[in-house]
Design a protein around this motif. Structure first.
Motif, mmCIF file in Angstrom:
data_model
loop_
_atom_site.group_PDB
_atom_site.id
_atom_site.type_symbol
_atom_site.label_atom_id
_atom_site.label_comp_id
_atom_site.label_asym_id
_atom_site.label_seq_id
_atom_site.Cartn_x
_atom_site.Cartn_y
_atom_site.Cartn_z
ATOM 1 N N HIS A 6 39.415 78.428 -30.881
ATOM 2 C CA HIS A 6 38.553 78.613 -29.719
ATOM 3 C C HIS A 6 37.091 78.472 -30.098
ATOM 4 O O HIS A 6 36.678 78.849 -31.192
ATOM 5 C CB HIS A 6 38.777 79.997 -29.107
ATOM 6 C CG HIS A 6 40.134 80.175 -28.524
ATOM 7 N ND1 HIS A 6 40.539 79.563 -27.367
ATOM 8 C CD2 HIS A 6 41.198 80.893 -28.959
ATOM 9 C CE1 HIS A 6 41.783 79.895 -27.103
ATOM 10 N NE2 HIS A 6 42.215 80.701 -28.058
ATOM 11 N N SER A 7 36.316 77.944 -29.155
ATOM 12 C CA SER A 7 34.876 77.843 -29.362
ATOM 13 C C SER A 7 34.266 79.238 -29.226
ATOM 14 O O SER A 7 34.905 80.184 -28.772
ATOM 15 C CB SER A 7 34.253 76.902 -28.331
ATOM 16 O OG SER A 7 34.292 77.497 -27.055
ATOM 17 N N LEU A 8 33.006 79.357 -29.609
ATOM 18 C CA LEU A 8 32.300 80.636 -29.506
ATOM 19 C C LEU A 8 32.238 81.096 -28.057
ATOM 20 O O LEU A 8 32.453 82.275 -27.766
ATOM 21 C CB LEU A 8 30.892 80.508 -30.098
ATOM 22 C CG LEU A 8 30.045 81.764 -30.119
ATOM 23 C CD1 LEU A 8 30.728 82.843 -30.946
ATOM 24 C CD2 LEU A 8 28.673 81.461 -30.694
ATOM 25 N N ALA A 9 31.969 80.192 -27.134
ATOM 26 C CA ALA A 9 31.899 80.554 -25.712
ATOM 27 C C ALA A 9 33.257 81.024 -25.205
ATOM 28 O O ALA A 9 33.340 82.002 -24.450
ATOM 29 C CB ALA A 9 31.408 79.363 -24.885
ATOM 30 N N GLN A 10 34.335 80.346 -25.613
ATOM 31 C CA GLN A 10 35.673 80.770 -25.190
ATOM 32 C C GLN A 10 36.011 82.146 -25.751
ATOM 33 O O GLN A 10 36.607 82.979 -25.070
ATOM 34 C CB GLN A 10 36.720 79.753 -25.654
ATOM 35 C CG GLN A 10 36.673 78.447 -24.897
ATOM 36 C CD GLN A 10 37.568 77.405 -25.528
ATOM 37 O OE1 GLN A 10 37.725 77.356 -26.739
ATOM 38 N NE2 GLN A 10 38.164 76.574 -24.690
ATOM 39 N N SER A 11 35.624 82.404 -26.988
ATOM 40 C CA SER A 11 35.880 83.716 -27.595
ATOM 41 C C SER A 11 35.118 84.813 -26.866
ATOM 42 O O SER A 11 35.651 85.902 -26.627
ATOM 43 C CB SER A 11 35.474 83.709 -29.066
ATOM 44 O OG SER A 11 36.230 82.789 -29.786
ATOM 45 N N ARG A 12 33.871 84.542 -26.505
ATOM 46 C CA ARG A 12 33.069 85.528 -25.774
ATOM 47 C C ARG A 12 33.664 85.810 -24.404
ATOM 48 O O ARG A 12 33.746 86.959 -23.980
ATOM 49 C CB ARG A 12 31.629 85.057 -25.630
ATOM 50 C CG ARG A 12 30.858 85.118 -26.914
ATOM 51 C CD ARG A 12 29.448 84.655 -26.706
ATOM 52 N NE ARG A 12 28.708 84.747 -27.957
ATOM 53 C CZ ARG A 12 27.497 84.284 -28.104
ATOM 54 N NH1 ARG A 12 26.875 83.693 -27.097
ATOM 55 N NH2 ARG A 12 26.882 84.385 -29.259
ATOM 56 N N ARG A 13 34.080 84.748 -23.690
ATOM 57 C CA ARG A 13 34.701 84.947 -22.383
ATOM 58 C C ARG A 13 35.982 85.756 -22.510
ATOM 59 O O ARG A 13 36.257 86.650 -21.714
ATOM 60 C CB ARG A 13 34.981 83.600 -21.717
ATOM 61 C CG ARG A 13 33.780 82.989 -21.047
ATOM 62 C CD ARG A 13 34.164 81.844 -20.134
ATOM 63 N NE ARG A 13 34.795 80.744 -20.833
ATOM 64 C CZ ARG A 13 34.149 79.724 -21.392
ATOM 65 N NH1 ARG A 13 32.837 79.668 -21.313
ATOM 66 N NH2 ARG A 13 34.794 78.769 -22.006
ATOM 67 N N SER A 14 36.756 85.473 -23.536
ATOM 68 C CA SER A 14 37.996 86.214 -23.775
ATOM 69 C C SER A 14 37.708 87.685 -24.034
ATOM 70 O O SER A 14 38.403 88.572 -23.509
ATOM 71 C CB SER A 14 38.742 85.598 -24.958
ATOM 72 O OG SER A 14 39.885 86.345 -25.260
ATOM 73 N N ASP A 15 36.685 87.972 -24.836
ATOM 74 C CA ASP A 15 36.298 89.363 -25.099
ATOM 75 C C ASP A 15 35.882 90.072 -23.814
ATOM 76 O O ASP A 15 36.231 91.234 -23.593
ATOM 77 C CB ASP A 15 35.157 89.432 -26.114
ATOM 78 C CG ASP A 15 35.605 89.116 -27.524
ATOM 79 O OD1 ASP A 15 36.829 89.120 -27.782
ATOM 80 O OD2 ASP A 15 34.721 88.869 -28.366
ATOM 81 N N TRP A 31 28.805 95.386 -21.575
ATOM 82 C CA TRP A 31 27.701 94.944 -22.416
ATOM 83 C C TRP A 31 28.228 94.140 -23.590
ATOM 84 O O TRP A 31 29.231 94.500 -24.190
ATOM 85 C CB TRP A 31 26.952 96.151 -22.970
ATOM 86 C CG TRP A 31 26.266 96.985 -21.949
ATOM 87 C CD1 TRP A 31 26.819 97.967 -21.193
ATOM 88 C CD2 TRP A 31 24.902 96.910 -21.577
ATOM 89 N NE1 TRP A 31 25.870 98.517 -20.378
ATOM 90 C CE2 TRP A 31 24.687 97.890 -20.589
ATOM 91 C CE3 TRP A 31 23.839 96.123 -21.986
ATOM 92 C CZ2 TRP A 31 23.446 98.099 -20.009
ATOM 93 C CZ3 TRP A 31 22.606 96.335 -21.410
ATOM 94 C CH2 TRP A 31 22.415 97.301 -20.440
ATOM 95 N N MET A 32 27.523 93.070 -23.933
ATOM 96 C CA MET A 32 27.795 92.328 -25.153
ATOM 97 C C MET A 32 26.567 92.510 -26.040
ATOM 98 O O MET A 32 25.477 92.059 -25.697
ATOM 99 C CB MET A 32 28.053 90.855 -24.879
ATOM 100 C CG MET A 32 28.403 90.078 -26.128
ATOM 101 S SD MET A 32 28.881 88.383 -25.775
ATOM 102 C CE MET A 32 30.586 88.643 -25.391
ATOM 103 N N VAL A 33 26.744 93.211 -27.170
ATOM 104 C CA VAL A 33 25.631 93.548 -28.050
ATOM 105 C C VAL A 33 25.950 93.071 -29.464
ATOM 106 O O VAL A 33 27.104 92.875 -29.826
ATOM 107 C CB VAL A 33 25.351 95.069 -28.044
ATOM 108 C CG1 VAL A 33 24.787 95.514 -26.715
ATOM 109 C CG2 VAL A 33 26.602 95.855 -28.352
ATOM 110 N N TYR A 34 24.900 92.893 -30.252
ATOM 111 C CA TYR A 34 25.051 92.445 -31.637
ATOM 112 C C TYR A 34 24.955 93.641 -32.574
ATOM 113 O O TYR A 34 24.002 94.405 -32.531
ATOM 114 C CB TYR A 34 23.964 91.427 -31.983
ATOM 115 C CG TYR A 34 23.970 91.042 -33.440
ATOM 116 C CD1 TYR A 34 24.955 90.221 -33.947
ATOM 117 C CD2 TYR A 34 23.006 91.536 -34.305
ATOM 118 C CE1 TYR A 34 24.975 89.892 -35.289
ATOM 119 C CE2 TYR A 34 23.013 91.204 -35.643
ATOM 120 C CZ TYR A 34 24.004 90.375 -36.123
ATOM 121 O OH TYR A 34 24.033 90.057 -37.454
#
Length: 183
Positions: A6-15, A31-34
Motif C-alpha cells: 500500500h502507498s502512504l496515502a492508502q495506509s493513512r486512509r486505512s488507519d 487525530w493523526m499526529v507524529y
C-alpha cells in the motif's frame, strides 16, 4: 501469491477508517499526529488522548509509549481489555493508561469496581501498573502539552526535508557576526 504494498496515502486512509470503526458511535475527533518517540504517525480518537499524547511525548522520564496497544485477554471465558496507552519509563517500570473524563475509581457502584478490578488485573498480566489519566492531571501539564503540540507539528513538517543548508547558513551567520539575533 504476491501481496500488494500500500502507498502512504492508502495506509493513512486505512488507519483513519480503523480509528472510526474503533470509535463506534462516540462523538469525538480523530487525530493523526507524529510521534517523535516512535518515529511514526499515530491515529488517536478523542481530544483528551491527543493531550495525553503530547504530555507523554514531552516527558523526559518516558522511554517508549505504545498508543492504541493490542488488547489484553484475561479470565475464563476470555475478555478483552483495551488500554489507551502502555507507557514504559526510563527506570524500567510500565503503566497502562486509560485517559478519561470520569475515572472508574471515583464511581461507587459494583460494575465500576468490577471493571476497575479487571483493568488492574489486565495491566498486571503484562507486568505493568494501571493508571487513570484525568482532565485534572492533563491540566497540570497544560504548558508542556501546548509546547510539544507546536514542536511536533514542526518536526512532522520538516522530517522529510533536508535541513543541512539551513543549519549551515545559521552557523555561518552566527560565526561571522559574533553575537547575532536570528529572526
Amino acid at each position: 501469491m504476491k501481496t500488494k504494498k500500500h502507498s502512504l496515502a492508502q495506509s493513512r486512509r486505512s488507519d483513519l477508517v480503523n480509528a472510526i470503526c474503533h470509535r463506534g458511535k462516540k462523538l469525538s475527533n480523530i487525530w493523526m499526529v507524529y510521534s517523535a518517540i516512535r518515529d511514526q504517525e499515530v491515529v488517536l480518537v478523542g481530544d483528551l488522548r491527543v493531550e495525553h499524547f503530547y504530555a507523554c511525548e514531552g516527558d523526559p522520564t518516558i522511554r517508549t509509549v505504545e498508543y492504541r496497544p493490542e488488547p489484553v485477554l484475561i479470565g475464563s471465558p476470555p475478555q478483552t481489555v483495551q488500554f489507551d496507552a502502555v507507557v514504559r519509563f526510563a527506570d524500567g517500570h510500565s503503566e497502562c493508561h486509560d485517559v478519561t473524563y470520569f475515572p472508574l475509581s471515583a464511581k461507587d457502584d459494583a460494575v465500576a469496581r468490577m471493571t476497575l478490578g479487571q483493568r488492574v488485573a489486565a495491566a498486571a498480566t503484562i507486568a505493568a501498573s494501571y493508571r487513570e489519566i484525568t482532565t485534572d492531571e492533563l491540566d497540570a501539564y497544560h504548558m508542556r502539552i501546548q509546547n510539544w503540540g507546536r514542536a511536533l507539528q514542526f518536526v512532522a513538517q520538516c522530517r522529510r526535508r533536508p535541513l543541512e543548508f539551513i543549519e549551515f547558513s545559521v552557523v555561518a551567520r552566527v560565526r561571522s557576526h559574533g553575537e547575532a539575533s536570528l529572526g
